[in-house]
Design a protein around this motif. Structure first.
Motif, PDB file in Angstrom:
ATOM      1  N   LEU A 270      16.818   1.843  22.322  1.00 42.74           N
ATOM      2  CA  LEU A 270      15.753   1.861  21.462  1.00 42.74           C
ATOM      3  C   LEU A 270      15.816   3.099  20.596  1.00 42.74           C
ATOM      4  CD1 LEU A 270      12.785   0.819  20.334  1.00 42.74           C
ATOM      5  CD2 LEU A 270      11.858   2.329  22.236  1.00 42.74           C
ATOM      6  N   ALA A 271      15.438   3.065  19.262  1.00 41.42           N
ATOM      7  CA  ALA A 271      15.137   3.965  18.148  1.00 41.42           C
ATOM      8  C   ALA A 271      14.144   3.718  17.544  1.00 41.42           C
ATOM      9  CB  ALA A 271      16.373   4.167  17.277  1.00 41.42           C
ATOM     10  N   ALA A 272      12.892   4.502  17.451  1.00 34.83           N
ATOM     11  CA  ALA A 272      11.716   4.128  16.610  1.00 34.83           C
ATOM     12  C   ALA A 272      10.918   5.388  15.782  1.00 34.83           C
ATOM     13  CB  ALA A 272      10.786   3.576  17.664  1.00 34.83           C
ATOM     14  N   PHE A 273      10.576   5.189  14.839  1.00 35.84           N
ATOM     15  CA  PHE A 273      10.156   6.400  14.098  1.00 35.84           C
ATOM     16  C   PHE A 273       8.472   6.006  13.266  1.00 35.84           C
ATOM     17  CE2 PHE A 273      12.040   4.329  10.499  1.00 35.84           C
ATOM     18  CZ  PHE A 273      11.142   4.899   9.537  1.00 35.84           C
ATOM     19  N   ASN A 274       7.842   6.864  13.040  1.00 36.11           N
ATOM     20  CA  ASN A 274       6.637   6.806  12.171  1.00 36.11           C
ATOM     21  C   ASN A 274       6.451   8.142  11.575  1.00 36.11           C
ATOM     22  OD1 ASN A 274       4.011   7.856  13.469  1.00 36.11           O
ATOM     23  ND2 ASN A 274       5.193   6.681  14.941  1.00 36.11           N
ATOM     24  N   VAL A 275       6.010   8.086  10.229  1.00 38.56           N
ATOM     25  CA  VAL A 275       6.052   9.478   9.672  1.00 38.56           C
ATOM     26  C   VAL A 275       4.779   8.983   8.456  1.00 38.56           C
ATOM     27  CG1 VAL A 275       7.790   8.865   7.929  1.00 38.56           C
ATOM     28  CG2 VAL A 275       7.137  11.204   8.213  1.00 38.56           C
ATOM     29  N   LYS A 276       3.979  10.029   8.213  1.00 42.27           N
ATOM     30  CA  LYS A 276       2.961  10.228   7.242  1.00 42.27           C
ATOM     31  C   LYS A 276       2.881  11.578   6.545  1.00 42.27           C
ATOM     32  CE  LYS A 276      -1.424  10.614   8.578  1.00 42.27           C
ATOM     33  NZ  LYS A 276      -2.422  10.580   9.090  1.00 42.27           N
ATOM     34  N   ASN A 277       2.596  11.494   5.286  1.00 40.60           N
ATOM     35  CA  ASN A 277       2.489  12.801   4.278  1.00 40.60           C
ATOM     36  C   ASN A 277       1.800  12.215   2.995  1.00 40.60           C
ATOM     37  OD1 ASN A 277       2.933  15.336   3.441  1.00 40.60           O
ATOM     38  ND2 ASN A 277       4.728  15.363   4.042  1.00 40.60           N
ATOM     39  N   GLY A 278       1.577  13.041   2.188  1.00 43.93           N
ATOM     40  CA  GLY A 278       0.735  12.855   1.051  1.00 43.93           C
ATOM     41  C   GLY A 278       0.594  13.923   0.061  1.00 43.93           C
ATOM     42  N   THR A 279      -0.255  13.897  -0.876  1.00 42.19           N
ATOM     43  CA  THR A 279      -1.004  14.835  -1.939  1.00 42.19           C
ATOM     44  C   THR A 279      -2.209  14.926  -1.564  1.00 42.19           C
ATOM     45  OG1 THR A 279      -0.934  13.395  -3.672  1.00 42.19           O
ATOM     46  CG2 THR A 279       1.203  14.557  -3.239  1.00 42.19           C
ATOM     47  N   ASP A 280      -2.995  15.578  -2.527  1.00 43.61           N
ATOM     48  CA  ASP A 280      -4.388  15.548  -2.687  1.00 43.61           C
ATOM     49  C   ASP A 280      -5.196  14.196  -2.872  1.00 43.61           C
ATOM     50  OD1 ASP A 280      -4.316  18.188  -2.488  1.00 43.61           O
ATOM     51  OD2 ASP A 280      -4.707  18.482  -4.719  1.00 43.61           O
ATOM     52  N   SER A 281      -4.718  13.501  -3.445  1.00 46.91           N
ATOM     53  CA  SER A 281      -5.175  11.963  -3.682  1.00 46.91           C
ATOM     54  C   SER A 281      -4.200  10.772  -3.266  1.00 46.91           C
ATOM     55  CB  SER A 281      -5.507  11.871  -5.364  1.00 46.91           C
ATOM     56  OG  SER A 281      -6.447  12.628  -5.716  1.00 46.91           O
ATOM     57  N   PHE A 282      -3.113  11.064  -2.594  1.00 42.20           N
ATOM     58  CA  PHE A 282      -2.452   9.976  -2.178  1.00 42.20           C
ATOM     59  C   PHE A 282      -1.787  10.024  -0.830  1.00 42.20           C
ATOM     60  CE2 PHE A 282      -2.307   9.378  -7.010  1.00 42.20           C
ATOM     61  CZ  PHE A 282      -2.439   8.258  -6.911  1.00 42.20           C
ATOM     62  N   ALA A 283      -1.619   9.070  -0.183  1.00 42.61           N
ATOM     63  CA  ALA A 283      -1.111   9.294   1.248  1.00 42.61           C
ATOM     64  C   ALA A 283      -0.054   8.220   1.577  1.00 42.61           C
ATOM     65  CB  ALA A 283      -2.063   9.045   2.385  1.00 42.61           C
ATOM     66  N   PHE A 284       1.235   8.734   2.288  1.00 47.10           N
ATOM     67  CA  PHE A 284       2.220   7.876   2.164  1.00 47.10           C
ATOM     68  C   PHE A 284       2.597   7.711   3.731  1.00 47.10           C
ATOM     69  CE2 PHE A 284       2.509   9.754  -1.903  1.00 47.10           C
ATOM     70  CZ  PHE A 284       2.564   8.794  -2.792  1.00 47.10           C
ATOM     71  N   TYR A 285       3.174   6.275   3.960  1.00 40.77           N
ATOM     72  CA  TYR A 285       3.330   5.964   5.560  1.00 40.77           C
ATOM     73  C   TYR A 285       4.702   5.311   5.419  1.00 40.77           C
ATOM     74  CZ  TYR A 285       2.959   4.196  10.239  1.00 40.77           C
ATOM     75  OH  TYR A 285       3.372   3.823  11.411  1.00 40.77           O
ATOM     76  N   GLY A 327       3.862   1.771   3.512  1.00 41.10           N
ATOM     77  CA  GLY A 327       2.415   2.092   3.154  1.00 41.10           C
ATOM     78  C   GLY A 327       2.051   3.148   2.328  1.00 41.10           C
ATOM     79  N   ALA A 328       1.079   2.807   1.568  1.00 46.72           N
ATOM     80  CA  ALA A 328       0.500   3.949   0.480  1.00 46.72           C
ATOM     81  C   ALA A 328      -1.124   3.670   0.440  1.00 46.72           C
ATOM     82  CB  ALA A 328       1.300   4.061  -0.685  1.00 46.72           C
ATOM     83  N   SER A 329      -1.659   4.920   0.179  1.00 46.09           N
ATOM     84  CA  SER A 329      -3.229   4.804   0.034  1.00 46.09           C
ATOM     85  C   SER A 329      -3.577   5.792  -1.144  1.00 46.09           C
ATOM     86  CB  SER A 329      -3.970   5.211   1.323  1.00 46.09           C
ATOM     87  OG  SER A 329      -3.764   4.211   2.147  1.00 46.09           O
ATOM     88  N   TYR A 330      -4.568   5.359  -1.993  1.00 44.21           N
ATOM     89  CA  TYR A 330      -5.318   6.257  -2.686  1.00 44.21           C
ATOM     90  C   TYR A 330      -6.490   6.766  -2.195  1.00 44.21           C
ATOM     91  CZ  TYR A 330      -7.892   7.871  -6.834  1.00 44.21           C
ATOM     92  OH  TYR A 330      -8.752   8.784  -7.817  1.00 44.21           O
ATOM     93  N   LEU A 331      -6.581   8.089  -2.027  1.00 48.52           N
ATOM     94  CA  LEU A 331      -7.730   8.925  -1.399  1.00 48.52           C
ATOM     95  C   LEU A 331      -8.649   9.423  -2.415  1.00 48.52           C
ATOM     96  CD1 LEU A 331      -5.617  10.742   1.203  1.00 48.52           C
ATOM     97  CD2 LEU A 331      -6.492   8.353   1.418  1.00 48.52           C
ATOM     98  N   PHE A 332     -10.141   9.130  -2.261  1.00 49.05           N
ATOM     99  CA  PHE A 332     -11.003   9.866  -3.075  1.00 49.05           C
ATOM    100  C   PHE A 332     -12.261  10.289  -2.132  1.00 49.05           C
ATOM    101  CE2 PHE A 332     -11.172   5.224  -3.138  1.00 49.05           C
ATOM    102  CZ  PHE A 332     -12.334   4.813  -2.817  1.00 49.05           C
ATOM    103  N   ASP A 333     -13.339  10.866  -2.669  1.00 54.47           N
ATOM    104  CA  ASP A 333     -14.372  11.381  -1.960  1.00 54.47           C
ATOM    105  C   ASP A 333     -15.025  10.570  -1.072  1.00 54.47           C
ATOM    106  OD1 ASP A 333     -13.807  14.047  -2.957  1.00 54.47           O
ATOM    107  OD2 ASP A 333     -15.044  13.876  -4.689  1.00 54.47           O
ATOM    108  N   GLN A 334     -15.143   9.235  -1.574  1.00 52.55           N
ATOM    109  CA  GLN A 334     -16.031   8.253  -1.147  1.00 52.55           C
ATOM    110  C   GLN A 334     -15.318   7.192  -0.152  1.00 52.55           C
ATOM    111  OE1 GLN A 334     -18.699  10.140  -1.758  1.00 52.55           O
ATOM    112  NE2 GLN A 334     -19.885   8.214  -1.418  1.00 52.55           N
ATOM    113  N   GLY A 335     -13.858   7.454  -0.008  1.00 51.88           N
ATOM    114  CA  GLY A 335     -13.257   6.384   0.746  1.00 51.88           C
ATOM    115  C   GLY A 335     -11.722   6.381   0.508  1.00 51.88           C
ATOM    116  N   TYR A 336     -11.260   5.095   0.343  1.00 49.39           N
ATOM    117  CA  TYR A 336      -9.745   5.120   0.261  1.00 49.39           C
ATOM    118  C   TYR A 336      -9.387   3.564  -0.141  1.00 49.39           C
ATOM    119  CZ  TYR A 336      -9.166   2.993   4.907  1.00 49.39           C
ATOM    120  OH  TYR A 336      -9.278   2.285   5.954  1.00 49.39           O
ATOM    121  N   VAL A 337      -8.226   3.365  -0.514  1.00 52.25           N
ATOM    122  CA  VAL A 337      -7.797   1.969  -0.662  1.00 52.25           C
ATOM    123  C   VAL A 337      -6.275   2.005  -0.409  1.00 52.25           C
ATOM    124  CG1 VAL A 337      -7.885   2.156  -3.211  1.00 52.25           C
ATOM    125  CG2 VAL A 337      -7.943   0.029  -2.108  1.00 52.25           C
TER     126      VAL A 337
END
Length: 821
Positions: A270-285, A327-337
């Motif tokens: 078995l080999a598995a990974f998960n990673v998450k990072n981002g900038t001020d307004s974006f997150a990537f996974y 996956g990727a998300s846009y982050l803002f003060d009131q939430g995310y999508v």
């Protein structure tokens, strides 16, 4: 003469634009009144301490009905600079401590001190429901497997991963497929979700169909025991298993993990990974895994269970699978999508699913011999998810949460190098939760849920015709604290339609056996030839399931509470329960759906009785000791189910649809399958779950658990494949870098069996694990070794359809490493 549109007068366009602007202004005003976000704010700050006054770092402090959350610093301090300008309720969590809700009056939030009490049971919030819930605070029993415990217990299948959770068993299918059994219920009664949305495979159709999700890339797996139809619909009448990952990231906090493992019992890698990072307004996974294994080894059976043809491995139990998710998300003060896309591929053998073909051998004087062709499944799923959240401050509503998914699932069963049967599932799902700010101290909201599912089976073992199921639902839920009492209630109504255009009623060549096992023949007193024509017709069924529930949690003294919940939940029968007609090799039976009936001449005809909803009337009572070095959770439940759909053995045998020669070991024709027909009857399931954790000191801890379910038909008889009484203990030793654990689990004999079902002997499993954590360049690397079934016990899983040909795995040793960065 008509004037072309492009020559429309400027005056007309101006009038039209003025009208549009007027409408937009009205809409904007309305939206502003409902969702306005005022600028009024207050400052809230304080310190989190334990009962001895020691400051707690790393505690999470969240303002309920708000997205705002902070983590305490090394001095235990927290600070909100722009908290809503009103009375607040803070929810505080910290590892090793009981959760607490703290009320803060308006303008009274400066330098508050909040004390947390120790808890011997790890308390983790559940994300499957729009309400806050945890094992110590919910009115319905819940549990969460996460962190190191998840990594220690993860297996290649979901049911096997969760089987050490109290109240949860597995329908073990040779290590290649399994689904969880919650309080004796599984299949179409237990919903399996990925981040709150249906996993959308065909695992609920047959036990040999793998669940299309993965534990090695999950962050936590949540189990809601008992009816959860309020949040998930009629398919969750027995409970919910929610697999949580961060494929749609909600923040940009950097995180990474990878796993490498090797297991001896089946040469699994078995080999598995998960990673998450981002900038001020974006997150990537991103996450992914790869797994490969061979047939697994089994122990020598005891003399009472030994056969002349014992093998030390379960044939055709190998697997190869992989997945990749982005996956990727846009982050803002009131939430995310955010949006995610994932692809899962899995190939695995199906033990017991073999077909015979005649071969001729010259060295045996041209006598025909039976050669078995192994069957394996080739699974592929593409899944897309859209998840978002928007939080409002000064408005009627506090937040709107929305989730949507599209799943394209397909698996083919390969026989002798050719596709024999193909199963597909195309599902589109949408769920929207609209939550409001407290109204007279009531917190809650409404939920809209819609799902469209197209399931199709084509081929030699397509025992269920293609069908389309559409569901649309509206639910309401509310909760309120009355001093030390939490009250929760909710209701849901849904409309379910099931359409099948090609339902077949073929002639069934069925017969019985006499006491010697020989075929019986009957003379019905007429010489007419039975028609072998296949009738084909359409089926349209509409159901309106309704759910209502009420729950109470009373903190009757510090560190103790009792909970009680009552619910009435309804479920529409599944397509396989209604429409099946044909051999199902995965269950080793010939299945006939509830839409049909067996007449006095052993002929299958249409059922003239109405198809009713299945209705569960459930009562849950819980006692919890939440604080101190000893924690206790005891649950008792009683579930009366009206019109419970289950399979009844007819005593007849039908052909499996393949050419065979000779007889099986019981003297019956090798190509025969027992005929089971779906019927409905009132049933009762009741039992208990108990869990006690004891922190002996800072290094040593122990726990004890037990669970039991009794499942009976109201008019007499037992339900099939009910898990036995189980109890066990765990000992754990934990230092800063080294840990060890010993698990001992006892399964009692199960002799409460249905017709044609055999009893299963009891057995004891012993597991041992050690790990060592090595900090390296600011990364945590953990080396571990786990030995399972240390005594090499020969054990059959009573709830398994293939218990006689695929017992549990023998002694195994797994070694690996986990790294966090």
């Amino acid at each position: 003469m008509n004037i072309p549109a492009k020559h429309t007068s400027i005056k007309h366009r101006a009038t039209k634009h003025k009208a549009i602007n007027h409408v937009l202004t009205k809409v904007s005003l309305l939206i502003g009144l409902m969702f306005s976000t005022g600028s009024m704010a207050q400052t809230v700050s304080g310190t989190i301490i334990d009962n001895q006054g020691n400051k707690i770092s790393g505690a999470k402090v969240r303002i309920l009905d708000s997205k705002q959350q902070v983590t305490t610093n090394k001095n235990g301090d927290f600070h909100f600079a722009n908290a809503p300008d009103k009375s607040l309720e803070l929810h505080i969590t910290a590892s090793g401590y009981a959760h607490i809700n703290q009320h803060i009056a308006l303008n009274d939030g400066a330098n508050v001190a909040i004390s947390l009490a120790r808890s011997a049971i790890e308390v983790i919030d559940v994300k499957a429901t729009p309400f806050h819930a945890s094992v110590m605070e919910a009115s319905i029993p819940v549990s969460v497997l996460s962190g190191e415990k998840l990594r220690q217990q993860q297996a290649s299948t979901l049911g096997d991963t969760l089987e050490k959770q109290v109240g949860v068993h597995t329908n073990f299918h040779a290590g290649v497929a399994s689904t969880p059994i919650i309080r004796g219920l599984s299949g179409p009664r237990v919903m399996i979700t990925q981040n709150g949305l249906d996993v959308s495979d065909v695992s609920r159709v047959g036990p040999d169909h793998s669940v299309a999700t993965e534990a090695s890339t999950a962050t936590q797996i949540e189990v809601l025991r008992g009816p959860a139809t309020l949040f998930f619909g009629s398919g969750a009448i027995g409970g919910v298993v929610n697999v949580v990952d961060e494929r749609v990231p909600t923040n940009n906090t950097p995180f990474g993990e990878f796993i490498l493992e090797k297991n001896s019992v089946n040469n699994q890698k078995l080999a598995a990974f998960n990673v998450k990072n981002g900038t001020d307004s974006f997150a990537f996974y991103a996450d992914g895994f790869w797994r490969e294994s061979d047939d697994y080894r089994i122990p020598e059976p005891p003399k009472s269970a030994a056969s002349n043809e014992h093998h030390n491995k379960v044939e055709n139990s190998a697997e190869e699978s992989n997945s990749l998710t982005l996956g990727a998300s846009y982050l803002f003060d009131q939430g995310y999508v955010g949006l995610s896309a994932g692809k899962l591929k899995r190939e695995y053998g199906i033990p017991g699913h073999t077909h015979g073909e005649e071969e001729t051998h010259e060295d045996e004087h041209d006598h025909g011999e039976e050669a078995e062709q192994q069957v394996f499944a080739d699974l592929e799923q593409n899944r897309y998810q859209l998840i978002g959240e928007y939080n409002f401050d000064d408005s009627l509503f506090s937040a709107v949460n929305f989730k949507a998914s599209y799943t394209d699932y397909k698996h083919a069963e390969i026989e002798a190098g050719a596709v024999g049967t193909t199963f597909t599932n195309d599902t589109t799902e949408l769920k929207v939760d609209l939550l409001h700010h407290p109204i007279m101290n009531w917190r809650g909201g409404i939920s809209f849920h819609a799902k469209d599912t197209d399931v199709e089976a084509i081929g030699s073992e397509a025992f269920t015709p293609p069908s389309t199921q559409k569901m649309i639902a509206l639910a309401m839920m509310q909760e309120r604290h009355f001093d030390d009492v939490l009250v929760q209630f909710g209701a849901r109504i849904e409309r379910v339609t099931l359409d099948a255009k090609n339902v077949r009623l073929p002639h069934l060549e069925a017969h019985g056996h006499d006491e010697t096992g020989e075929m019986e023949t009957h003379d019905h007193g007429h010489e007419e030839e039975t028609s072998e024509l296949t009738r084909v017709f359409s089926v349209e069924q509409t159901f309106t399931p309704v759910t209502a529930s009420l729950g109470v949690v009373w903190d009757f003294t510090e560190g103790y509470n009792v909970g009680a919940s009552v619910s009435r939940s309804q479920r529409a029968p599944s397509a396989s329960e209604l429409l099946s007609f044909g051999p199902h090799i995965g269950t080793r039976s010939y299945e006939v759906g509830a839409l049909f009936a067996l007449n006095d001449h052993n002929e299958v005809t249409l059922n003239n009785q109405a198809i009713d909803l299945e209705t569960a009337n459930n009562i849950d009572i819980s006692f919890r000791k939440t604080q101190g070095d000893v924690a206790v959770i005891v649950n008792a439940f009683y579930n009366q189910v009206d019109n419970y759909y289950y399979q009844v053995a007819t005593g007849l045998f039908g052909s499996d649809g393949h050419d065979h020669h000779g007889h099986d070991h019981g003297g019956h024709s090798a190509g025969e399958l027992p005929v089971y027909i779906f019927k409905s009857q009132d049933a009762t399931l009741h039992g208990f779950e108990a869990q006690i954790n004891w922190n002996i000191n800072d290094e040593f801890s122990s726990s004890f658990f037990a669970d039991y379910v009794r499942a009976r038909l109201k008019n007499g008889g037992d339900l099939p494949r009910t898990p036995p009484l189980r109890f066990g203990t765990n000992f754990r030793y934990q230092l800063e870098s080294f840990s060890a654990h010993l698990d001992i689990t006892r399964y009692q004999e199960q002799d409460k069996v249905a017709n044609l079902e055999t009893s299963t002997s009891g057995y004891t499993l012993v597991d041992l694990g050690v790990s060592y954590q090595l900090p390296l360049l600011d990364h945590d690397i953990t080396f571990y070794a786990t030995a399972k079934n240390l005594t090499d016990e020969y054990a059959k899983v009573h709830s398994s359809f293939v218990k006689d040909i695929a017992p549990r795995q023998g002694r195994s040793l797994a070694v690996g490493l986990r790294a966090y960065f």
